[in-house]
Design an enzyme around this catalytic site. Sequence first.
Site: not given
Ligand code: HH2
Length: 279
Positions: A224, A258
């Site tokens: 992040k 995660r």
């Molecule tokens: N972060 C993201 C998405 N979902 N869910 C939980 N429970 N906790 C988190 O920190 C979290 C999440 C964002 O990361 P990512 O899925 O890699 O990116 P994007 O939202 O751009 O798909």
Amino acid sequence: MRDWHCGERILNLSQRVHIMGVLNVTPDSFSDGGLYLHPARAAERARTMVAEGADIIDIGGESTRPGAGDVPVAEELRRVLPVVEAVASQTGAVVSIDTTKAQVARAALQAGAVIVNDVSALRFDPDMTPTVRSSGAGVVLMHMLGTPRTMQQHPTYSDVVGQVRASLLEWAHAAERAGVPAERIVLDPGIGFGKTRQHNLSLIKRLGVLCAAGYPVLVGPSRKSFIGATLDVPVEQRLEGTFAAVACAVAAGAAIVRVHDVGQMVRVVRMVEAIMGAP
Ligand code: HH2
């Protein structure tokens, strides 16, 4: 640490820290957008993560990166359903659906998912709580200030750790009052969701405050922007920063992390567990 009841599956969180592998089926996710749009490629990626030690595969069809727009239900379903089906049937992994929409959650649960990972903590869609209650699914309640569109517009807190903890407990108790048993609930401080770099650092440093609140805690620092801002590195060079954040979170009591880079993070987590378990 209590077990996490997720439909027919029970995750024994006291045994070891669990690894949730990220599988974004989106064209625009901040670090892996566009890589796994085809169900066969997504299922293969899931198989690799399971072989590397992932306990849970978290499948998402809508990017929640700051400023992201809404994806219509039909499009989100089209993206995630074939992938949920393929991953659940071909890998035997515990599958989580990352969505804020009850319709998407329902379809994914029918297709084999057993966890609803809702970054809005059941607050965006009024049908989400009944969907989680009646399905028996496990649920991740994540903290976010505002919405993905607005969350990074001057987030302010007088005490970020205390306020995040208080909001999460309020939402968890609301879910319990609505009939979702505590043993199905996991809390997440929402790294990057309506927080400055300093807020994210404080939430990880003082994660123990949230861990002491009585529910297992999941944390998602992987790649992040607070890491990018601290180390001045682009998204593809945030592995070591993620190691550090994951190590601190596990040392503070996180039950689940995660992450995108499953193989490396399994080794980080097992090493921290060994150190924390030393006499
Ligand atoms: N972060 C993201 C998405 N979902 N869910 C939980 N429970 N906790 C988190 O920190 C979290 C999440 C964002 O990361 P990512 O899925 O890699 O990116 P994007 O939202 O751009 O798909």
